[in-house]
Design a protein around this motif. Sequence first.
Motif, PDB file in Angstrom:
ATOM      1  N   ALA A   1      -0.210   0.040   7.683  1.00 30.42           N
ATOM      2  CA  ALA A   1       1.142   0.372   7.213  1.00 30.42           C
ATOM      3  C   ALA A   1       1.163   0.676   5.717  1.00 30.42           C
ATOM      4  O   ALA A   1       0.524  -0.016   4.920  1.00 30.42           O
ATOM      5  CB  ALA A   1       2.093  -0.783   7.530  1.00 30.42           C
ATOM      6  N   PHE A   2       1.943   1.687   5.348  1.00 34.74           N
ATOM      7  CA  PHE A   2       2.010   2.149   3.964  1.00 34.74           C
ATOM      8  C   PHE A   2       3.460   2.456   3.592  1.00 34.74           C
ATOM      9  O   PHE A   2       4.255   2.849   4.448  1.00 34.74           O
ATOM     10  CB  PHE A   2       1.166   3.425   3.791  1.00 34.74           C
ATOM     11  N   ALA A   3       3.781   2.309   2.305  1.00 31.54           N
ATOM     12  CA  ALA A   3       5.085   2.742   1.813  1.00 31.54           C
ATOM     13  C   ALA A   3       5.018   4.231   1.500  1.00 31.54           C
ATOM     14  O   ALA A   3       4.063   4.690   0.871  1.00 31.54           O
ATOM     15  CB  ALA A   3       5.451   1.965   0.554  1.00 31.54           C
ATOM     16  N   GLY A   4       6.045   4.980   1.921  1.00 33.30           N
ATOM     17  CA  GLY A   4       6.148   6.390   1.558  1.00 33.30           C
ATOM     18  C   GLY A   4       6.583   6.532   0.112  1.00 33.30           C
ATOM     19  O   GLY A   4       6.876   5.543  -0.562  1.00 33.30           O
ATOM     20  N   ARG A   5       6.645   7.770  -0.364  1.00 30.35           N
ATOM     21  CA  ARG A   5       6.957   8.002  -1.783  1.00 30.35           C
ATOM     22  C   ARG A   5       8.381   7.572  -2.162  1.00 30.35           C
ATOM     23  O   ARG A   5       8.604   7.050  -3.252  1.00 30.35           O
ATOM     24  CB  ARG A   5       6.755   9.482  -2.130  1.00 30.35           C
ATOM     25  N   ALA A   6       9.352   7.827  -1.278  1.00 29.78           N
ATOM     26  CA  ALA A   6      10.731   7.429  -1.607  1.00 29.78           C
ATOM     27  C   ALA A   6      10.852   5.902  -1.598  1.00 29.78           C
ATOM     28  O   ALA A   6      11.474   5.308  -2.489  1.00 29.78           O
ATOM     29  CB  ALA A   6      11.717   8.049  -0.611  1.00 29.78           C
TER      30      ALA A   6
ATOM     31  N   VAL B   1      10.533  -4.326   4.113  1.00 27.31           N
ATOM     32  CA  VAL B   1       9.713  -4.339   2.901  1.00 27.31           C
ATOM     33  C   VAL B   1       8.668  -5.451   2.992  1.00 27.31           C
ATOM     34  O   VAL B   1       7.492  -5.244   2.694  1.00 27.31           O
ATOM     35  CB  VAL B   1      10.589  -4.529   1.643  1.00 27.31           C
ATOM     36  N   ALA B   2       9.099  -6.617   3.468  1.00 29.43           N
ATOM     37  CA  ALA B   2       8.177  -7.756   3.600  1.00 29.43           C
ATOM     38  C   ALA B   2       6.984  -7.376   4.475  1.00 29.43           C
ATOM     39  O   ALA B   2       5.840  -7.739   4.180  1.00 29.43           O
ATOM     40  CB  ALA B   2       8.912  -8.960   4.196  1.00 29.43           C
ATOM     41  N   ALA B   3       7.248  -6.618   5.533  1.00 23.70           N
ATOM     42  CA  ALA B   3       6.177  -6.255   6.469  1.00 23.70           C
ATOM     43  C   ALA B   3       5.160  -5.300   5.844  1.00 23.70           C
ATOM     44  O   ALA B   3       4.058  -5.141   6.359  1.00 23.70           O
ATOM     45  CB  ALA B   3       6.773  -5.622   7.732  1.00 23.70           C
ATOM     46  N   LEU B   4       5.524  -4.682   4.734  1.00 24.01           N
ATOM     47  CA  LEU B   4       4.599  -3.742   4.073  1.00 24.01           C
ATOM     48  C   LEU B   4       3.716  -4.448   3.046  1.00 24.01           C
ATOM     49  O   LEU B   4       2.777  -3.848   2.542  1.00 24.01           O
ATOM     50  CB  LEU B   4       5.384  -2.651   3.343  1.00 24.01           C
ATOM     51  N   ARG B   5       4.048  -5.689   2.736  1.00 21.21           N
ATOM     52  CA  ARG B   5       3.283  -6.382   1.677  1.00 21.21           C
ATOM     53  C   ARG B   5       1.829  -6.504   2.067  1.00 21.21           C
ATOM     54  O   ARG B   5       1.493  -6.702   3.217  1.00 21.21           O
ATOM     55  CB  ARG B   5       3.866  -7.780   1.418  1.00 21.21           C
ATOM     56  N   ARG B   6       0.961  -6.413   1.087  1.00 19.86           N
ATOM     57  CA  ARG B   6      -0.483  -6.507   1.314  1.00 19.86           C
ATOM     58  C   ARG B   6      -0.852  -7.865   1.900  1.00 19.86           C
ATOM     59  O   ARG B   6      -0.332  -8.869   1.467  1.00 19.86           O
ATOM     60  CB  ARG B   6      -1.236  -6.381  -0.017  1.00 19.86           C
TER      61      ARG B   6
ATOM     62  N   LYS C   1       0.838  -1.196   0.000  1.00 17.23           N
ATOM     63  CA  LYS C   1       0.000   0.000   0.000  1.00 17.23           C
ATOM     64  C   LYS C   1       0.881   1.257   0.000  1.00 17.23           C
ATOM     65  O   LYS C   1       1.941   1.269   0.631  1.00 17.23           O
ATOM     66  CB  LYS C   1      -0.898   0.010   1.226  1.00 17.23           C
ATOM     67  N   THR C   2       0.411   2.275  -0.693  1.00 21.33           N
ATOM     68  CA  THR C   2       1.152   3.535  -0.757  1.00 21.33           C
ATOM     69  C   THR C   2       0.293   4.665  -0.192  1.00 21.33           C
ATOM     70  O   THR C   2      -0.826   4.427   0.267  1.00 21.33           O
ATOM     71  CB  THR C   2       1.516   3.881  -2.213  1.00 21.33           C
ATOM     72  N   LEU C   3       0.801   5.879  -0.289  1.00 21.88           N
ATOM     73  CA  LEU C   3       0.027   7.029   0.204  1.00 21.88           C
ATOM     74  C   LEU C   3      -1.259   7.217  -0.604  1.00 21.88           C
ATOM     75  O   LEU C   3      -2.165   7.920  -0.167  1.00 21.88           O
ATOM     76  CB  LEU C   3       0.878   8.307   0.155  1.00 21.88           C
TER      77      LEU C   3
ATOM     78  N   TYR D   1       1.087   4.147  10.132  1.00 21.47           N
ATOM     79  CA  TYR D   1       2.538   4.015  10.000  1.00 21.47           C
ATOM     80  C   TYR D   1       2.918   4.081   8.522  1.00 21.47           C
ATOM     81  O   TYR D   1       2.305   3.405   7.684  1.00 21.47           O
ATOM     82  CB  TYR D   1       2.986   2.670  10.580  1.00 21.47           C
ATOM     83  N   VAL D   2       3.902   4.923   8.220  1.00 23.28           N
ATOM     84  CA  VAL D   2       4.436   5.007   6.856  1.00 23.28           C
ATOM     85  C   VAL D   2       5.927   4.702   6.919  1.00 23.28           C
ATOM     86  O   VAL D   2       6.662   5.340   7.690  1.00 23.28           O
ATOM     87  CB  VAL D   2       4.204   6.421   6.256  1.00 23.28           C
ATOM     88  N   ASN D   3       6.377   3.718   6.161  1.00 23.20           N
ATOM     89  CA  ASN D   3       7.821   3.453   6.107  1.00 23.20           C
ATOM     90  C   ASN D   3       8.364   4.025   4.804  1.00 23.20           C
ATOM     91  O   ASN D   3       7.969   3.618   3.715  1.00 23.20           O
ATOM     92  CB  ASN D   3       8.102   1.954   6.204  1.00 23.20           C
TER      93      ASN D   3
END
Length: 396
Positions: free
Chosen positions: A165-170, A391-396, A6-8, A141-143
């Motif tokens: 939890a979401f991935a940030g833009r960078a 990264v694994a922890a951010l997976r859907r 997931k992203t912003l 939470y955004v990583n």
Amino acid sequence: MTKAFKTLDDIGEITGKRVLVREDLNVPMADGAVTDDTRLRATVATVSELADRGAIVLILAHFGRPKGIPSPEFSLSQVVRPYAAVLGRPVRYVDWEGATDAVAMLQPGDIAVLENTRFFGGEEKNDPAVVDRFAALGDLYVNDAFSAAHRAHASTEGLAHVLPAFAGRAMEAELDALEKALGAPEHPVAAVVGGAKVSSKLDVLRHLVTKVDHLIIGGGMANTFLAARGVAVGKSLCEHELASVCEQILDAADKANCIVHLPYDVVVAKEFKPNPATRTVNVHEVAADEMILDVGPAAVESLGDVLKNCRTLVWNGPLGAFETPPFDTATVALAKTAAALTQDGSLVSVAGGGDTVAALNHAGVANAFTFVSTAGGAFLEWMEGRELPGVAALRR
Ligand code: ADP
Ligand code: MG
């Protein structure tokens, strides 16, 4: 297209929500000033977007290695002012003591840097008590710190399990680029692996031979491969004890239909210093008192032709001792070729590694590559084919 994480774009309405954002603020400092603000600039997209969308932005980051012992030397308070200058917005500082009350005072759109996460010994142990302490301050939470994602720490991994939890833009840009380079790349794919030692990149080489069509080996590590093939490399940097490991890698490449390119001409010198007397010779003509310090011009030209026929390039490690002139020549020339092919639209080029980034900057082409990763250890672990815990922890 639905991304693997997931992203912003998936975060929804966040006005007034407290968003814990893991960033990399671990910048080099001298006399109270930041000497390289690359990492601070990398956070701007995510932090500005969240603030503009009305979130209360709470930045989590580590600074140095305090090993669980708070001290002014490792306080993130010293980064707040330079960081505010880079963001062009006010930034508050929140100490761990009284953090709950301080955060409760913040308004939508406010940005605050929380104190060094490593002031808790449990941060690096991914201690649930520390995870909970961080989580209590936020709603989401955004990583955004790919460079810290190879560590399973409370702020880089643990939080993703207790908050949405979401991935940030960078992070998103980094993961997209790495996916294009090695996940699902367009073939043919070339990898350049250079640098000082084979021993530091064994797993990288082992993984790449199964993934790429062309493996270009340069730098000091090429000497070890040449020696393994019976070439006399004189006084060159060389790990002779790794000869059989090199043979195994070459065999694995053969089986996987990966063509390995070793230099056939090289630049040698008797002394390792700026602008010494040099010779350009065939690899079989290196004298006992000479060192190989760069790949030769004929090899560089044919490597350029390899890249012209490839669609994807991943690059880690310089081809020569590029810090010392003229041994930057091969690295600069091949980097310029890769940059031109990228600009023409025929090549996707992704590079990473501390010295590699310095070498591409030195060549003046870092901006002409598709993506240049400034994440050192995390980039190498990814090149080894490992799943990074953050990264694994951010997976859907
Ligand atoms: P990165 O940081 O990009 O992963 P490395 O740390 O593996 O790269 O390697 C970079 C170093 O390798 C540079 O300091 C460079 O001088 C050195 N190097 C490259 N080629 C040679 C060579 N032929 N002899 C000695 N050192 C070399
Ligand atoms: Mg290095």
